[in-house]
Scaffold this active site. Structure first.
Site, PDB file in Angstrom:
ATOM      1  CE1 TYR A  13      -8.149   6.902   9.383  1.00 52.34           C
ATOM      2  CE2 TYR A  13      -7.101   9.209   9.373  1.00 52.34           C
ATOM      3  CZ  TYR A  13      -7.945   8.213   9.842  1.00 52.34           C
ATOM      4  OH  TYR A  13      -9.060   8.525  10.853  1.00 52.34           O
ATOM      5  CB  CYS A  14      -1.781   6.819   3.922  1.00 57.40           C
ATOM      6  SG  CYS A  14      -1.030   6.038   2.281  1.00 57.40           S
ATOM      7  N   PRO A  15       1.126   5.461   5.691  1.00 58.80           N
ATOM      8  CG  PRO A  15       3.257   4.561   6.376  1.00 58.80           C
ATOM      9  CD  PRO A  15       2.230   6.001   6.146  1.00 58.80           C
TER      10      PRO A  15
ATOM     11  CB  ILE B 292       1.829  10.629   7.745  1.00 53.76           C
ATOM     12  CG1 ILE B 292       2.773  11.823   7.932  1.00 53.76           C
ATOM     13  CG2 ILE B 292       0.710  11.004   8.778  1.00 53.76           C
ATOM     14  CD1 ILE B 292       2.341  13.097   8.183  1.00 53.76           C
ATOM     15  CB  SER B 293       1.879   9.876   2.669  1.00 55.34           C
ATOM     16  OG  SER B 293       0.520   9.449   2.879  1.00 55.34           O
TER      17      SER B 293
END
Lengths: 76, 377
Positions: A13-15, B292-293
């Protein structure tokens, strides 16, 4: 010789899958293909939109078992 | 069982402390040993750099002595690793010492690399090192008006920073009374203003309300400092008077030099956090190649899962859980409002409208961080 790279962005979802592709494409050679795996349906729209604007080439886009496979070729 | 942790940032520190408490008896009996090798004797609260860059935090508030954060049973050395010899279960350090292990955790982090885009390092400010944040604050406080362009490289640490830096600068100039002389031009690499669609939707409304202009599908190609223009890979350009960069990041050089992963990112299993192809090597935080982040929060939740698993391996011989991709990010939405995003591999975030209570909780977390690093929160 051109290579094929797979970017497993499932569950991202992120990034986000397109960000993963942008990060990885810099490391690829011209002519290489990059296949993004994504569970985010927006990727099927986001990636071709960026590819068109920046001038790379769309190769394929399909869904299999709930995962989008978007394949592009680096042209420059 | 010798557990060796390479890296003393958020992930390595939480892991070490959490493990030390779980393995208290084994450490006392000499059945387990935890060693941490770090490049620094000080631990930095990296999110504090944003506040330094707008004059809201002093630089000395960013640091604590690493030994003050670690459980006493943890053997700690300031001696960065130079060579990983994974086939022999050992590493060699800058001092020339060799450390063996039964289980290795690599948590070396990442670094901003503005020099990878021509002209960026010389012509922009950023808040990714203490020196850069101090310089950013100098340029921000001396800025008398013009266009502030925010330009974002990929990948970058902390996905919320592009929005946060825009919002806090907006409010800073408003409080200084010169907002009418400042134009904001926000640029972003993909087709919306944040990678998380719900966050992008919310932020778009805020930008429209605050008069912040934006251009999407904008990836920095080069910066022409003489003419104060950023050129994009997509063929467009953006003029600036103050260029605020979120530079592209790489993992640490030692990872690439040892052939562990391209650009310093180690291929990692998303659930077990094992390095691909290795049974006793684990990877934490920014160092992974996971989609992911890259953020302290990710390292935090990974460290908790990994601590539980490594302790279970020592006690039972088997891991007990998977990491589910959990991330929690605060989002500062100005000088007195904030919201947050929480998500994992399967559940997207649903940020709520920002409010003062979340902002003040974030202010409190800036202090609670030290309890978090000690593995208490």
């Amino acid at each position: 010789m051109a290579e094929r790279h797979q970017i497993d962005a499932r569950g991202s979802y992120c990034p986000g899958p397109l960000m993963e592709l942008i990060a990885r494409i810099k490391q690829a050679g011209i002519g290489d293909e990059l296949e993004v795996l994504s569970t985010d349906k927006g990727s099927a729209n986001d990636i071709p939109e960026w590819v068109k604007k920046v001038g790379h080439e769309m190769v394929d886009s399909f869904q299999a078992d709930g995962v989008w496979h978007v394949v592009i070729r680096k042209t420059k | 069982m010798k557990i060796l942790i390479v890296g003393g940032g958020m992930g390595g520190t939480i892991l070490a402390n959490n493990l030390a408490r779980r393995l208290k008896h084994e450490l006392k009996q000499g059945k387990a040993q935890i060693t941490m090798l770090s490049a620094s004797e000080r631990h930095m609260y990296q999110p504090g750099l944003l506040y330094v860059s707008i004059g809201r935090m002093a630089t000395d508030a960013l640091y604590r002595e690493q030994t003050s954060l670690l459980e006493p049973e943890i053997e700690f050395h300031v001696d960065p690793v130079t060579t990983f010899t994974l086939d022999q279960n050992q590493v060699t350090t800058q001092s020339g010492k060799t450390y063996g292990y039964d289980m290795l955790v690599i948590a070396t982090g990442s670094r901003a690399m503005p020099e990878t885009i021509p002209g960026l390092a010389e012509n922009s400010v950023n808040c990714y090192t203490e020196a850069n944040a101090v310089e950013m604050w100098r340029q921000v406080r001396e800025f008398q008006g013009g266009t502030v362009t925010i330009a974002v490289g990929v990948p970058h640490k902390c996905p919320m920073i592009p929005l946060e830096v825009t919002f806090v600068l907006h409010d800073y100039f408003k409080e200084r009374g010169i907002l009418d002389k400042v134009k904001f031009q926000y640029t972003y690499p993909i087709g919306r203003i944040h990678s998380l669609a719900p966050v992008g939707e919310w932020a778009k409304g805020e930008f429209d309300r605050l008069g912040i202009q934006y251009e999407t599908l904008f990836n920095m190609k080069e910066v022409d400092g003489a003419n104060k223009v950023v050129h994009s890979e997509e063929g467009t350009q953006s003029h600036y008077d103050l260029l605020v960069a979120v530079p592209p990041h790489k993992g640490m050089a030692v990872i690439e030099e040892n052939g562990l992963g391209q650009s310093g990112w180690i291929p990692t299993d998303r659930h077990s956090l094992k390095m691909e192809g290795r049974d006793n090597v684990y990877v934490l935080g920014d160092t992974t190649n996971l989609p992911i982040s890259k953020a302290g929060s990710t390292a935090h939740f990974e460290a908790e899962a990994l601590a539980e698993n490594l302790a279970a391996i020592v006690k039972l011989g088997e891991p007990v859980r998977d990491y589910d991709g959990k991330v929690f990010c605060f989002i500062e939405a100005g000088s007195d409002r904030a919201t947050y995003a929480m998500f994992n591999y399967n559940q997207p975030p649903a940020p709520r409208a920002p409010n003062r209570a979340v902002h003040w909780f974030k202010m409190a977390y800036n202090q609670l961080y030290w309890a978090s690093a000690r593995g208490l929160l």
